[in-house]
Design a protein around this motif. Structure first.
Motif, short mmCIF file in Angstrom:
data_model
loop_
_atom_site.label_atom_id
_atom_site.label_comp_id
_atom_site.label_asym_id
_atom_site.label_seq_id
_atom_site.Cartn_x
_atom_site.Cartn_y
_atom_site.Cartn_z
N ALA A 164 0.25 23.23 20.46
CA ALA A 164 0.05 22.71 21.82
C ALA A 164 1.36 22.20 22.40
O ALA A 164 1.67 22.44 23.58
CB ALA A 164 -1.00 21.60 21.79
N ALA A 165 2.14 21.50 21.59
CA ALA A 165 3.40 20.95 22.08
C ALA A 165 4.38 22.05 22.48
O ALA A 165 5.13 21.90 23.45
CB ALA A 165 4.02 20.05 21.00
N SER A 166 4.36 23.17 21.76
CA SER A 166 5.28 24.27 22.08
C SER A 166 4.95 24.89 23.43
O SER A 166 5.84 25.30 24.18
CB SER A 166 5.24 25.33 20.98
N VAL A 167 3.64 24.96 23.77
CA VAL A 167 3.24 25.49 25.07
C VAL A 167 3.64 24.53 26.18
O VAL A 167 4.19 24.92 27.22
CB VAL A 167 1.72 25.76 25.10
N VAL A 168 3.36 23.24 25.97
CA VAL A 168 3.65 22.23 27.00
C VAL A 168 5.15 22.10 27.23
O VAL A 168 5.61 21.91 28.37
CB VAL A 168 3.04 20.87 26.59
N ALA A 169 5.94 22.24 26.18
CA ALA A 169 7.39 22.06 26.29
C ALA A 169 8.01 23.05 27.28
O ALA A 169 9.05 22.76 27.90
CB ALA A 169 8.04 22.21 24.92
N LYS A 170 7.38 24.22 27.45
CA LYS A 170 7.93 25.23 28.35
C LYS A 170 7.89 24.79 29.81
O LYS A 170 8.60 25.35 30.64
CB LYS A 170 7.17 26.55 28.18
N GLY A 171 7.03 23.81 30.11
CA GLY A 171 6.92 23.38 31.51
C GLY A 171 7.00 21.90 31.72
O GLY A 171 6.81 21.42 32.83
N ALA A 172 7.28 21.14 30.67
CA ALA A 172 7.28 19.69 30.79
C ALA A 172 8.58 19.15 31.38
O ALA A 172 8.63 17.99 31.80
CB ALA A 172 7.04 19.05 29.43
N PHE A 173 9.64 19.98 31.42
CA PHE A 173 10.94 19.54 31.92
C PHE A 173 11.38 18.25 31.22
O PHE A 173 11.86 17.31 31.85
CB PHE A 173 10.91 19.33 33.44
N GLU A 174 11.15 18.22 29.91
CA GLU A 174 11.55 17.10 29.05
C GLU A 174 10.84 15.79 29.40
O GLU A 174 11.30 14.70 29.04
CB GLU A 174 13.07 16.90 29.10
N ALA A 175 9.72 15.86 30.11
CA ALA A 175 8.95 14.66 30.42
C ALA A 175 8.28 14.14 29.15
O ALA A 175 8.02 14.89 28.20
CB ALA A 175 7.89 14.97 31.47
N GLU A 176 7.97 12.87 29.15
CA GLU A 176 7.30 12.27 28.00
C GLU A 176 5.88 12.80 27.90
O GLU A 176 5.20 12.99 28.92
CB GLU A 176 7.29 10.75 28.16
N THR A 177 5.41 13.03 26.69
CA THR A 177 4.07 13.57 26.48
C THR A 177 3.24 12.62 25.63
O THR A 177 3.76 11.73 24.95
CB THR A 177 4.12 14.94 25.79
N LYS A 178 1.95 12.84 25.68
CA LYS A 178 1.02 12.12 24.83
C LYS A 178 0.10 13.12 24.16
O LYS A 178 -0.12 14.23 24.67
CB LYS A 178 0.21 11.10 25.63
N GLU A 179 -0.45 12.73 23.02
CA GLU A 179 -1.31 13.62 22.24
C GLU A 179 -2.65 12.94 22.01
O GLU A 179 -2.72 11.74 21.74
CB GLU A 179 -0.64 13.93 20.89
N SER A 180 -3.72 13.71 22.12
CA SER A 180 -5.05 13.21 21.81
C SER A 180 -5.75 14.19 20.88
O SER A 180 -5.54 15.40 20.97
CB SER A 180 -5.88 13.00 23.08
N ARG A 181 -6.56 13.63 19.98
CA ARG A 181 -7.27 14.45 19.00
C ARG A 181 -8.75 14.10 19.01
O ARG A 181 -9.11 12.92 19.16
CB ARG A 181 -6.69 14.22 17.60
N ILE A 182 -9.57 15.12 18.86
CA ILE A 182 -11.03 14.95 18.90
C ILE A 182 -11.65 15.77 17.78
O ILE A 182 -11.18 16.88 17.47
CB ILE A 182 -11.60 15.39 20.26
N ALA A 183 -12.69 15.23 17.17
CA ALA A 183 -13.49 15.98 16.20
C ALA A 183 -14.90 16.13 16.76
O ALA A 183 -15.45 15.19 17.36
CB ALA A 183 -13.52 15.27 14.86
N TYR A 184 -15.48 17.29 16.58
CA TYR A 184 -16.85 17.56 17.02
C TYR A 184 -17.75 17.53 15.79
O TYR A 184 -17.62 18.37 14.90
CB TYR A 184 -16.94 18.90 17.74
N MET A 185 -18.65 16.55 15.75
CA MET A 185 -19.41 16.31 14.52
C MET A 185 -20.88 16.05 14.81
O MET A 185 -21.27 15.77 15.95
CB MET A 185 -18.79 15.15 13.74
N ARG A 186 -21.68 16.14 13.75
CA ARG A 186 -23.13 15.95 13.87
C ARG A 186 -23.67 15.55 12.50
O ARG A 186 -23.02 15.76 11.47
CB ARG A 186 -23.79 17.25 14.33
#
Length: 690
Positions: free
Chosen positions: A525-547
């Motif tokens: 995900a970071a590699s895709v975002v880096a192509k257009g982020a213009f070195e802007a600061e990023t944040k990461e979120s993670r989710i699990a789908y469970m039952r």
């Protein structure tokens, strides 16, 4: 100071917005369906001229479009074949064997995008852990390539059983196809939708392949056209989930663009809500072809992992083709300015979902359209100035509207053209109100304490009446409302989500395996975002789908955006019980919990929004004219004053009924409502207490 350009292609209009600091310029032109890039380039020239800018002043172009959605709905995509595991060629037709209407003996189910003749079985088999049970029959793949070429196939989807765990066979088959047929576009389910549930996975992969040639061709022509016009800056695409991505990624996974325009509208509403401190709003976006409603709580639009396109039943879940993509959750119906009005076999007025679009458009456009649309009805009711419509760029012809309404609606019901127009507008308002009610009920929410944020060309026109029907007392019409989705593109972060399946149970949780998976997803995900982020600061979120083990549907639970520890595992397990209790009142004691898939999103950090200050009282402007308008509640005609929005100072208040006019739309302030201009230049409509 740098400037950014946003372009939103709708079914009827193409909207454009340029922002430079606090300055903004907008334009609205008719969409050119046969070659959408032509309308874009025409609009770009117009909006640059308004801004007094050269193409080189633009540092970024952000684009959203309904082309992928329309290709699926209208069945105008590529001739697509599906290579799939032997014995599973009918998954697309069987679905999950549910019926969206249990008691309809003549039920019509959505037809697969790939007919059975082009669903081609291949001997191969993996088990649920990804272990090879039967090797791929390479000779069968080679034979299918010859067949597909003879059939004139234009795109290939590959979906094998359990490929979301082990993509080896899909990649092997793709390599064979590329060796024998290098030019054909290929979509792999292990890349497009690497999650369990084969119907949704296959359907999403097929849809991606179905729209890929058309979208890739269009995006290529658009890029060439923009560069020829002098815009050599990067071009980003709006995703259905509310983020931006590169042109390369969009061309590879165009199915993620299906709700890109509406997603921009939801981002726009969330931004406006944050500016005004409104933590519970209903986003109401009515354009030329469709209307979209979306619930926004705590300044965040509702998100979903599933979406249906091309529903057979308008409000019925399960009646469309399922897509497993990140999407902002909303209800979209065929109720726009171009939606065609008719009388059905029972003598009822119907509106939509068929649309007159931009070509030929409603009858009043004078472009050859003979059927009445919602715009015709609004014009006959006196809601539009035929000379000043769309900022004066499109002259309307009221007599053509009256003739079409009289012929197609009034004549069949014994009504005048004016009364027919009243019925059409009341019906479309009820359709949109009903869509909002259904969306709220399905979300387990209500309208008490909510405000409506109305935008799009038609939202401010119909907003107050929709508010009355659903019991909302406040309506906000932001500046630039006529091109709200395009402005929303400028508020969106550069973002990308990666989803992977890895079956886990908390009773035997493999922390190392999960951490390795999540780290790889975050890097992708970071590699895709880096192509257009213009070195802007990023944040990461993670989710699990469970039952709980044995249940059929999952709940999303947030994970820490770092390597997990044994203590984190216990915390996440407790969070699941809390979330389950919130949904279903109480947990299930003694039951283990299973995780089916994980999602990691990386996004640039959006600048914080400063809340708006209160506006001081100011005198109301003088009306620029009066206009005879027929009230949709009483049916009576009266002269409504028309105010120029640009002449209203912050703090000014005008009582209803009246019209506040601007270039891209008009805001109707109904009887019993008042309209104030706030400090941001937004129209704040409130209904007087009964």
């Amino acid at each position: 100071m740098t400037a950014k350009l946003a372009v939103d292609i709708g079914g009827t209009f193409t909207d454009l917005a340029i922002e430079r600091g606090a300055e903004r310029w907008t334009a609205k032109v008719l969409t050119t369906p046969a070659a959408p890039e032509q309308g874009v380039l025409e609009g770009v020239a117009q909006v640059l001229a308004k801004a007094g800018m050269a193409p080189s002043d633009i540092i970024l172009v952000i684009h959203g479009t309904t082309l992928a959605t329309n290709a699926v709905i209208e069945r105008k995509g590529a001739r697509t074949a599906l290579l799939t595991t032997e014995g599973f060629r009918d998954v697309l037709a069987l679905g999950n064997e549910s019926r969206f209407d249990q008691y309809d003996l003549n039920i019509e189910l959505p037809q697969p995008l790939v007919p059975r003749r082009w669903r081609l079985p291949v001997t191969e088999r993996l088990d649920n852990t990804g272990r090879v049970l039967l090797p791929l029959d390479e000779a069968a793949v080679e034979a299918h390539v010859a067949f597909m070429r003879a059939e004139g196939i234009e795109a290939v989807a590959i979906g094998f059983l359990h490929a979301f765990v082990n993509p080896e066979h899909e990649r092997q088959a793709a390599a064979i196809v590329r060796r024998l047929w290098p030019e054909v576009p290929i979509s792999l389910s292990s890349e497009v939708s690497p999650e369990m549930r084969e119907w949704e996975r296959f359907s999403t992969t097929v849809a991606n392949a179905y729209v890929q040639p058309r979208m890739a061709s269009y995006l290529g022509r658009l890029e060439v056209g923009l560069r020829a016009a002098g815009l050599g800056c990067p071009l980003f695409m709006m995703l259905s989930g509310g983020g931006l991505t590169t042109l390369e990624t969009a061309a590879r996974f165009p199915i993620r663009l299906v709700e890109s325009g509406p997603a921009g509208g939801a981002i726009f509403s969330a931004h406006v809500a944050k500016q005004r401190g409104l933590d519970r709003v209903l986003s109401f976006d009515m354009g030329g072809t469709t209307a979209k409603v979306c619930l926004i709580d705590d300044y965040q639009p509702q998100a979903s992992r599933t979406f249906e396109v091309a529903r057979v039943g308008r409000f019925k879940k399960g009646s469309g083709l399922p897509l497993r993509i990140p999407v902002i959750e909303m209800v979209e119906i065929g109720a726009g300015g171009g939606s065609i009005a008719a009388v059905d076999s029972l003598g009822r007025i119907t509106v939509g979902p068929e649309s007159a679009g931009a070509d030929p458009g409603p009858a009043c456009y004078g472009r050859g359209g003979m059927k009445p649309a919602v715009t015709d009805a609004n014009l006959v009711l006196g809601r539009y100035d035929p000379v000043a419509f769309a900022g004066g760029s499109l002259r309307l012809y009221p007599e053509a509207s009256r003739d079409a309404l009289a012929a197609e609606v009034g004549g069949r019901l014994g009504l005048s053209a004016e009364m027919a127009a009243l019925g059409v507008v009341e019906m479309v308002d009820e359709n949109m109100s009903n869509a909002a009610r259904v969306h709220a009920i399905e979300s387990g929410k209500g309208f008490a304490g909510r405000s409506i944020i109305a935008f799009g060309g038609g939202g401010p026109v119909h907003g107050y009446r929709v508010a009355e029907k659903i019991g909302v007392k406040r309506l906000l019409v932001p500046s630039g409302a006529g091109v709200g989705s395009a402005i929303g593109f400028l508020r969106a972060p550069v973002a990308y989500e990666v989803v992977r399946s890895l079956y886990q149970r908390f009773g035997s949780f493999d922390v190392d395996a999960v951490n390795a998976l999540l780290a790889g997803m975050a890097a992708e995900a970071a590699s895709v975002v880096a192509k257009g982020a213009f070195e802007a600061e990023t944040k990461e979120s993670r989710i699990a789908y469970m039952r709980y083990v044995g249940q059929g549907h999952e709940i999303s639970v947030p994970l820490p955006p770092r390597a997990m520890t044994a203590e984190d595992v216990r915390t996440v397990r407790a969070l699941y019980d809390q979330e389950y209790t919130r949904f279903y009142d109480r947990p299930v004691p003694g039951s283990d919990v299973e995780i089916l898939s994980f999602a990691v999103t990386v996004a640039t950090i959006v600048e914080p929004v400063e809340p708006a200050a209160a506006a001081h009282a100011a005198p109301a402007p003088a009306p620029i004219r009066t206009q005879p308008v027929r009230d949709t509640v009483t049916g009576e005609m009266a002269d409504w004053p028309v105010f120029d929005r640009a002449a209203m100072a912050p703090g000014a208040v005008v009582p209803g009924p009246c019209i506040v006019a601007e270039a891209e739309t008009s805001t109707l302030v109904g009887p019993g409502w008042s309209c104030a201009m706030d400090s941001l230049g937004y129209l704040d409509l409130t209904q007087e207490s009964a």
